[in-house]
Scaffold this motif. Sequence first.
Motif, PDB file in Angstrom:
ATOM      1  N   HIS A 216       0.821  -1.224   0.000  1.00  0.00           N
ATOM      2  CA  HIS A 216       0.000   0.000   0.000  1.00  0.00           C
ATOM      3  C   HIS A 216       0.853   1.272   0.000  1.00  0.00           C
ATOM      4  O   HIS A 216       0.438   2.299   0.519  1.00  0.00           O
ATOM      5  CB  HIS A 216      -0.974   0.016   1.183  1.00  0.00           C
ATOM      6  N   SER A 217       2.059   1.170  -0.560  1.00  0.00           N
ATOM      7  CA  SER A 217       2.891   2.385  -0.602  1.00  0.00           C
ATOM      8  C   SER A 217       2.331   3.387  -1.609  1.00  0.00           C
ATOM      9  O   SER A 217       2.708   4.558  -1.602  1.00  0.00           O
ATOM     10  CB  SER A 217       4.362   2.055  -0.904  1.00  0.00           C
ATOM     11  N   ILE A 218       1.431   2.928  -2.477  1.00  0.00           N
ATOM     12  CA  ILE A 218       0.695   3.858  -3.338  1.00  0.00           C
ATOM     13  C   ILE A 218      -0.762   3.833  -2.873  1.00  0.00           C
ATOM     14  O   ILE A 218      -1.527   2.899  -3.164  1.00  0.00           O
ATOM     15  CB  ILE A 218       0.816   3.455  -4.834  1.00  0.00           C
ATOM     16  N   GLY A 219      -1.108   4.846  -2.103  1.00  0.00           N
ATOM     17  CA  GLY A 219      -2.465   4.944  -1.543  1.00  0.00           C
ATOM     18  C   GLY A 219      -3.096   6.275  -1.931  1.00  0.00           C
ATOM     19  O   GLY A 219      -2.627   6.951  -2.859  1.00  0.00           O
ATOM     20  N   ILE A 240       0.782  -3.599  -3.717  1.00  0.00           N
ATOM     21  CA  ILE A 240       1.594  -2.375  -3.617  1.00  0.00           C
ATOM     22  C   ILE A 240       0.650  -1.163  -3.613  1.00  0.00           C
ATOM     23  O   ILE A 240       0.942  -0.123  -3.018  1.00  0.00           O
ATOM     24  CB  ILE A 240       2.576  -2.234  -4.817  1.00  0.00           C
ATOM     25  N   VAL A 241      -0.468  -1.327  -4.303  1.00  0.00           N
ATOM     26  CA  VAL A 241      -1.424  -0.220  -4.453  1.00  0.00           C
ATOM     27  C   VAL A 241      -2.634  -0.478  -3.552  1.00  0.00           C
ATOM     28  O   VAL A 241      -3.117  -1.613  -3.470  1.00  0.00           O
ATOM     29  CB  VAL A 241      -1.900  -0.128  -5.929  1.00  0.00           C
ATOM     30  N   ASP A 242      -3.101   0.562  -2.895  1.00  0.00           N
ATOM     31  CA  ASP A 242      -4.363   0.473  -2.167  1.00  0.00           C
ATOM     32  C   ASP A 242      -5.454   0.531  -3.244  1.00  0.00           C
ATOM     33  O   ASP A 242      -5.768   1.597  -3.771  1.00  0.00           O
ATOM     34  CB  ASP A 242      -4.460   1.645  -1.182  1.00  0.00           C
ATOM     35  N   VAL A 262      -1.938  -6.807 -12.239  1.00  0.00           N
ATOM     36  CA  VAL A 262      -1.995  -7.449 -10.918  1.00  0.00           C
ATOM     37  C   VAL A 262      -3.007  -6.724 -10.038  1.00  0.00           C
ATOM     38  O   VAL A 262      -3.247  -5.523 -10.204  1.00  0.00           O
ATOM     39  CB  VAL A 262      -0.590  -7.438 -10.261  1.00  0.00           C
ATOM     40  N   PHE A 263      -3.562  -7.469  -9.074  1.00  0.00           N
ATOM     41  CA  PHE A 263      -4.667  -6.954  -8.265  1.00  0.00           C
ATOM     42  C   PHE A 263      -4.512  -7.433  -6.835  1.00  0.00           C
ATOM     43  O   PHE A 263      -3.832  -8.422  -6.578  1.00  0.00           O
ATOM     44  CB  PHE A 263      -5.999  -7.463  -8.855  1.00  0.00           C
ATOM     45  N   GLU A 264      -5.194  -6.738  -5.936  1.00  0.00           N
ATOM     46  CA  GLU A 264      -5.127  -7.167  -4.533  1.00  0.00           C
ATOM     47  C   GLU A 264      -5.725  -8.548  -4.368  1.00  0.00           C
ATOM     48  O   GLU A 264      -5.260  -9.351  -3.576  1.00  0.00           O
ATOM     49  CB  GLU A 264      -5.841  -6.158  -3.635  1.00  0.00           C
ATOM     50  N   GLU A 265      -6.786  -8.818  -5.117  1.00  0.00           N
ATOM     51  CA  GLU A 265      -7.372 -10.155  -5.096  1.00  0.00           C
ATOM     52  C   GLU A 265      -7.345 -10.680  -6.529  1.00  0.00           C
ATOM     53  O   GLU A 265      -7.831 -10.001  -7.440  1.00  0.00           O
ATOM     54  CB  GLU A 265      -8.816 -10.078  -4.582  1.00  0.00           C
TER      55      GLU A 265
END
Length: 324
Positions: A216-219, A240-242, A262-265
């Motif tokens: 989540h360094s890119i939020g 890496i992304v929120d 790519v995705f969180e889920e």
Amino acid sequence: MKIYVTSNEIPEEAIKILSNLGDVKVNPTSGPPKREDLFAEIHDADAILCLLTEKIDGELLNNAGRLKVIANMAVGYDNIDLAEAMRRGIPVTNTPGVLTDTTADTAMALILSVARRIVEADRYVRDGKWTIPWSPMTMVGTDVHGKTLAIYGLGRIGEVLAKRARGFDMKIIYYSASRKPGLEVKYEMEYVSLEEALGRCDFFSIHVPLRPETRHSIGARELSLMKETAYLINTSRGQIVDQAALIEALGQHRIAGAGLDVFEEEPVPQSSPLLGMSNVVLLPHIGSGSKETRTSMAVMAAENIASALRGMRPANLVNRDVIQ
Ligand code: DGY
């Protein structure tokens, strides 16, 4: 020796290497093995060739008394609890290098696709919406040449993306944990802070590995620093992304669009608002997805297993201190 392979899509070249080492047991199901099957198979395995979809944690390793090596068929190894492997003296390997060019190509393809609306335009033609032979403003996008690319993470893939971007006459700025003066000269790149990279770029491409400090360094704050005309590209890891913050920024047109591999889920749920956004290009985690590269990755993973089972140091050892 028993070698457990968690996917039945591993190229024959790799299976051949493994077959010379012992009994190869391949997960027969499509997709990752169920957790209980993984538990049962790893119990008497001497080696495992796994994918980023398998969570290799302490609980699993408690049940893997014979395990001598974990070979991940990926450069990223955030699916493996390294500390737990280390505690048990189990070498962990990855597949760096062989996928660098292919993944950088995917990042470049996403940059071109979002900027020039390639996917949207293809759909426009297929949907029968192309009715005027030529018109000045049909499906126009934005230029890539002359624009500023920010590379977040200047490892192997980030560097090759810089090389690609130079070929497209882009200006390059980068932010990375360590500064690379030699590469700055080679690709005429400028080292800047993360905030400056976000604020100045037209395209922001993510190439850092997933670690606690990059999660989540890119939020929301970081996205708010980007220009309304800028695009976010991610071929690294979704976490890496929120993603909720990204969806909000895209929905409110606070950034121009995104190219996401790519995705969180994963798979990204059909209910995700991302699927309804025309300014977003979505790929099913195919950054390294060429036949040549996937074969090289599998062979590299198999060779890492071969070295470990022969008592040698695998070439791509991640937990280097595990072997003296
Ligand atoms: C990796 O290697 O980490 C990718 O995500 C799959 O190629």
